[in-house]
Design a protein around this motif. Structure first.
Motif, short mmCIF file in Angstrom:
data_model
loop_
_atom_site.label_atom_id
_atom_site.label_comp_id
_atom_site.label_asym_id
_atom_site.label_seq_id
_atom_site.Cartn_x
_atom_site.Cartn_y
_atom_site.Cartn_z
N PRO A 34 -7.51 3.48 -3.33
CA PRO A 34 -6.98 2.54 -4.33
C PRO A 34 -5.46 2.39 -4.28
CG PRO A 34 -7.73 4.59 -5.35
CD PRO A 34 -8.21 4.61 -3.95
N TYR A 35 -4.75 3.45 -3.91
CA TYR A 35 -3.27 3.34 -3.92
C TYR A 35 -2.78 2.47 -2.76
CZ TYR A 35 -3.68 6.74 -7.56
OH TYR A 35 -4.03 7.35 -8.73
N ASN A 36 -3.39 2.63 -1.59
CA ASN A 36 -3.01 1.75 -0.46
C ASN A 36 -3.46 0.32 -0.71
OD1 ASN A 36 -1.78 3.15 2.13
ND2 ASN A 36 -3.10 4.64 1.09
N SER A 37 -4.67 0.14 -1.29
CA SER A 37 -5.13 -1.23 -1.61
C SER A 37 -4.18 -1.88 -2.61
CB SER A 37 -6.51 -1.22 -2.26
OG SER A 37 -7.44 -0.70 -1.43
N GLY A 38 -3.75 -1.08 -3.59
CA GLY A 38 -2.85 -1.63 -4.62
C GLY A 38 -1.55 -2.14 -4.01
N LEU A 39 -0.97 -1.34 -3.09
CA LEU A 39 0.30 -1.77 -2.48
C LEU A 39 0.08 -2.98 -1.57
CD1 LEU A 39 2.26 1.47 -1.54
CD2 LEU A 39 2.31 0.13 -3.63
N LEU A 40 -1.06 -3.00 -0.87
CA LEU A 40 -1.37 -4.15 -0.01
C LEU A 40 -1.37 -5.43 -0.86
CD1 LEU A 40 -2.49 -5.48 2.62
CD2 LEU A 40 -4.77 -4.75 1.90
N GLN A 41 -2.08 -5.36 -2.00
CA GLN A 41 -2.17 -6.55 -2.85
C GLN A 41 -0.81 -6.94 -3.42
OE1 GLN A 41 -5.19 -5.80 -5.81
NE2 GLN A 41 -6.74 -5.53 -4.21
N GLN A 42 -0.05 -5.94 -3.86
CA GLN A 42 1.27 -6.25 -4.46
C GLN A 42 2.19 -6.92 -3.44
OE1 GLN A 42 1.67 -2.21 -6.45
NE2 GLN A 42 3.17 -3.42 -7.54
#
Ligand SMILES: NC(=O)C1=CN([C@@H]2O[C@H](COP(=O)(O)OP(=O)(O)OC[C@H]3O[C@@H](n4cnc5c(N)ncnc54)[C@H](OP(=O)(O)O)[C@@H]3O)[C@@H](O)[C@H]2O)C=CC1
Ligand SMILES: CC(C)(CO)C(=O)C(=O)O
Length: 302
Positions: A286-294
């Motif tokens: 979730p943390y890598n996905s979150g940064l990808l989206q941001q």
């Protein structure tokens, strides 16, 4: 069975593009006495001011003439496949090709495009350079790791490392680039998106308020690396990330600069690659996905 590659004649090096790392490499090759030309989007020559701490030199590069038998390709990860596809008709049947970029995911695709007798190498570097109009500024002295990727590269073990040492040395030549790519991926997966999102220099990430997020990101990268058979050890990776934050404290990361200048970033080949590989093994990141989206949202803001 693979046919042995025909003997390689003298390598005439060509650098693709007029980016910071490519022109740093081409300048250092020319200054060491090696013939080197450029393959630009338009078939033109290029004159630059090569600016190092102690001196500035005016250099001139001629346009490349096909067939090309040795090519350094230091373009952004998202530009690699197009660049290789454009090069293919001009490459000699036993050409040597060196990729150099941040992020992962291009090697398998390039191997599927080139011939069995065309050598593929990967070079990862910690040198730093900036391009501003006709100026190429060497902003950080680093080192590089080079590895052959296929059999045709392994059969050219002397000439390519010799040239790459001139271009982006000091150089360590290794058999397998994957552990080095995973370590660089971990560094870039933390520093690049965080500095882009918080619009700060790398050194800002040493502050206590970022430590929990850095730890969460790295735990995910380490889990994915293990699933991919390239296990990164968590504490050693965290130590390495912290060393790079300290050593490059005054720098703006490439992703921070890309967002600040409203350019496309390499997020898909960095945190995007972590997310893609995690999905193969049903791992939650979730943390890598979150940064990808941001970062993708910042890119779309244009
Ligand atoms: N700069 C640095 O200090 C460092 C960079 N890196 C990594 O190295 C890689 C290269 O970085 P950098 O030099 O900064 O990148 P740049 O984007 O500045 O340079 C790439 C150059 O290649 C050109 N190019 C791309 N595709 C083609 C093509 N098909 N034909 C001709 N030219 C092409 C681009 O042209 P156009 O602009 O027209 O697309 C651009 O001039 C990146 O992955 C980066 O993350 C790693 C360490 C340090
Ligand atoms: C190592 C680091 C984070 C240095 O800024 C880098 O590779 C980048 O900016 O892309």
């Amino acid at each position: 069975m693979a046919r042995p590659a025909p003997p390689q004649s003298a390598l005439n090096w060509v650098v693709v593009g007029q980016g910071a790392i490519g022109l740093l490499a081409a300048s250092r090759m020319q200054l060491s006495g090696m013939p080197v030309s450029l393959r630009l989007r338009h078939d033109t020559a290029l004159s630059i001011n090569f600016i190092q701490p102690q001196q500035t030199q005016q250099l001139h590069f001629a346009p490349a003439i096909a067939p090309l038998n040795a090519v350094l390709l230091p373009v952004k990860s998202y530009a690699v496949i197009n660049a290789v596809t454009e090069l293919l008709p001009q490459l000699s049947s036993n050409a040597q090709l060196v990729l150099s970029h941040n992020g992962m995911g291009t090697i398998a695709q390039v191997l599927s495009l080139i011939g069995e007798q065309q050598g593929l190498w990967f070079l990862t570097t910690t040198h730093a350079a900036l391009r501003h109009q006709h100026d190429v500024i060497r902003t950080g002295i680093g080192q590089s790791v080079l590895a052959p990727v296929n059999a045709a590269a392994r059969s050219c073990r002397e000439k390519v490392p010799h040239a790459m040492d001139k271009a982006l040395g000091p150089l360590v030549v290794v058999d397998d680039i994957q552990p080095y790519l995973w370590q660089k991926l971990a560094i870039n997966a933390v520093i690049n998106p965080l500095t882009a999102i918080h619009n700060c220099r790398n050194g800002e990430l040493a502050k206590p308020c970022y430590q929990q997020h850095i730890s969460q990101l790295l735990q995910e990268v380490c889990a994915v690396s293990a699933a991919c058979g390239q296990a990164l050890e968590y504490q050693a990776t965290l130590d390495k990330v912290q060393q790079v934050i300290t050593a490059t404290a005054q720098n703006f990361s490439s992703m921070q600069q890309d967002i600040a200048h409203r350019r496309r970033t390499e997020i898909e080949a960095i945190n995007g690659y972590v997310v893609q590989q995690a999905a193969r093994f049903n791992l939650a990141v979730p943390y890598n996905s979150g940064l990808l989206q941001q970062v993708q949202q910042l890119e779309q803001r244009g």
